[in-house]
Design a protein around this motif. Sequence first.
Motif, mmCIF file in Angstrom:
data_model
loop_
_atom_site.group_PDB
_atom_site.id
_atom_site.type_symbol
_atom_site.label_atom_id
_atom_site.label_comp_id
_atom_site.label_asym_id
_atom_site.label_seq_id
_atom_site.Cartn_x
_atom_site.Cartn_y
_atom_site.Cartn_z
ATOM 1 N N THR A 1 0.830 -1.203 0.000
ATOM 2 C CA THR A 1 0.000 0.000 0.000
ATOM 3 C C THR A 1 0.865 1.254 0.000
ATOM 4 O OG1 THR A 1 -1.825 -1.130 1.136
ATOM 5 C CG2 THR A 1 -1.763 1.284 1.295
ATOM 6 N N ILE A 2 1.910 1.249 0.808
ATOM 7 C CA ILE A 2 2.822 2.396 0.860
ATOM 8 C C ILE A 2 3.491 2.603 -0.499
ATOM 9 C CG2 ILE A 2 5.015 3.191 1.842
ATOM 10 C CD1 ILE A 2 4.075 1.983 4.514
ATOM 11 N N GLU A 3 3.932 1.523 -1.119
ATOM 12 C CA GLU A 3 4.559 1.637 -2.443
ATOM 13 C C GLU A 3 3.583 2.216 -3.465
ATOM 14 O OE1 GLU A 3 5.995 -2.208 -3.465
ATOM 15 O OE2 GLU A 3 7.552 -2.240 -1.914
ATOM 16 N N ARG A 4 2.331 1.778 -3.398
ATOM 17 C CA ARG A 4 1.330 2.278 -4.348
ATOM 18 C C ARG A 4 1.056 3.760 -4.112
ATOM 19 N NH1 ARG A 4 -4.176 2.502 -4.079
ATOM 20 N NH2 ARG A 4 -4.336 1.149 -2.255
ATOM 21 N N LEU A 5 0.915 4.154 -2.851
ATOM 22 C CA LEU A 5 0.672 5.559 -2.540
ATOM 23 C C LEU A 5 1.849 6.428 -2.981
ATOM 24 C CD1 LEU A 5 -0.889 5.208 1.042
ATOM 25 C CD2 LEU A 5 -2.095 5.798 -1.070
ATOM 26 N N ASN A 6 3.054 5.907 -2.792
ATOM 27 C CA ASN A 6 4.248 6.637 -3.218
ATOM 28 C C ASN A 6 4.275 6.754 -4.743
ATOM 29 O OD1 ASN A 6 6.765 7.944 -2.828
ATOM 30 N ND2 ASN A 6 7.860 6.042 -3.226
ATOM 31 N N GLY A 7 3.954 5.666 -5.442
ATOM 32 C CA GLY A 7 3.930 5.685 -6.898
ATOM 33 C C GLY A 7 2.876 6.620 -7.457
ATOM 34 N N ASP A 8 1.765 6.777 -6.712
ATOM 35 C CA ASP A 8 0.688 7.672 -7.145
ATOM 36 C C ASP A 8 0.949 9.128 -6.772
ATOM 37 O OD1 ASP A 8 -0.792 5.641 -8.300
ATOM 38 O OD2 ASP A 8 -1.993 5.264 -6.505
ATOM 39 N N GLY A 9 2.047 9.368 -6.070
ATOM 40 C CA GLY A 9 2.373 10.734 -5.689
ATOM 41 C C GLY A 9 1.586 11.255 -4.499
ATOM 42 N N GLU B 1 6.145 11.068 4.191
ATOM 43 C CA GLU B 1 5.246 12.157 4.552
ATOM 44 C C GLU B 1 4.188 12.299 3.469
ATOM 45 O OE1 GLU B 1 7.462 15.754 4.908
ATOM 46 O OE2 GLU B 1 8.188 15.711 2.840
ATOM 47 N N VAL B 2 3.037 12.848 3.836
ATOM 48 C CA VAL B 2 1.939 13.004 2.891
ATOM 49 C C VAL B 2 2.188 14.239 2.020
ATOM 50 C CG1 VAL B 2 0.525 14.374 4.473
ATOM 51 C CG2 VAL B 2 -0.588 13.020 2.685
ATOM 52 N N THR B 3 1.790 14.159 0.767
ATOM 53 C CA THR B 3 1.909 15.293 -0.142
ATOM 54 C C THR B 3 0.596 16.083 -0.161
ATOM 55 O OG1 THR B 3 1.118 14.034 -2.052
ATOM 56 C CG2 THR B 3 3.493 13.959 -1.588
ATOM 57 N N ASP B 4 0.616 17.230 -0.827
ATOM 58 C CA ASP B 4 -0.620 18.003 -0.969
ATOM 59 C C ASP B 4 -1.672 17.191 -1.716
ATOM 60 O OD1 ASP B 4 0.483 20.145 0.373
ATOM 61 O OD2 ASP B 4 1.052 21.234 -1.443
ATOM 62 N N ALA B 5 -1.227 16.462 -2.748
ATOM 63 C CA ALA B 5 -2.166 15.610 -3.490
ATOM 64 C C ALA B 5 -2.732 14.530 -2.577
ATOM 65 C CB ALA B 5 -1.467 14.980 -4.689
ATOM 66 N N GLY B 6 -1.884 14.024 -1.670
ATOM 67 C CA GLY B 6 -2.348 13.009 -0.726
ATOM 68 C C GLY B 6 -3.386 13.543 0.240
ATOM 69 N N ARG B 7 -3.199 14.775 0.672
ATOM 70 C CA ARG B 7 -4.169 15.398 1.578
ATOM 71 C C ARG B 7 -5.525 15.568 0.886
ATOM 72 N NH1 ARG B 7 -1.640 17.496 6.096
ATOM 73 N NH2 ARG B 7 0.641 17.618 5.961
#
Length: 204
Positions: free
Chosen positions: A53-61, A81-87
């Motif tokens: 899941t972490i790898e996928r979230l990282n790959g999705d930016g 850390e979370v990105t603006d897109a992640g927020r």
Amino acid sequence: MTTSAPRSSPLALTVLALLHYKPLHPYGIQRLVKDWGKEQVVNVRQRASLYRTIERLNGDGLITVRETGRDQQYPERTVYEVTDAGRETARAWLEEMLSAPKEEFPEFPAALSNLLLLTSDEMADVLERRVDALTEKLDGLEAAMAAEAEQGLPRITRLETEYLRAVTAAELEWVHAVVEDLRTSRLSWSKEQLDALAAGPVQE
């Protein structure tokens, strides 16, 4: 070329939510999930699924690497850390999950739909075992709620336990009633009825 939107999941949402508080490495995420009682609603027993899941979230930016560190006690650890897109994505996922009931296919209703593989006595026996398991689960949830209340935690942090308690209690009441109906023959059927259903509508 269009890219597909990031795929949501309870674990992905939880990872993003925890990273809203502070940057964390995967072990820190797993520890917080357990410390905060979120393992009741998010499966982190298999660490491999968390890493995927972490790898996928990282790959999705949606998250990014903050730093990679090493000390004498632990192997190399990557802090995310979370990105603006992640927020933004976490907020969109949260609103969708809260507002729109999802079409899900849990095991229990599927098993109920095939219950006729058993006799009525076998049905009652196996459902009584579920009554026992649900009773034990309900006791555990009520104990958890009491412990959380004693810790002075605000209700907003205990809503998932409250929800699980309500759902478990409702299921326990329903399953117990079905067992009673089976034992007293209030729930009954005939072979002729089932054969007629299997034959389908009469063709004229």
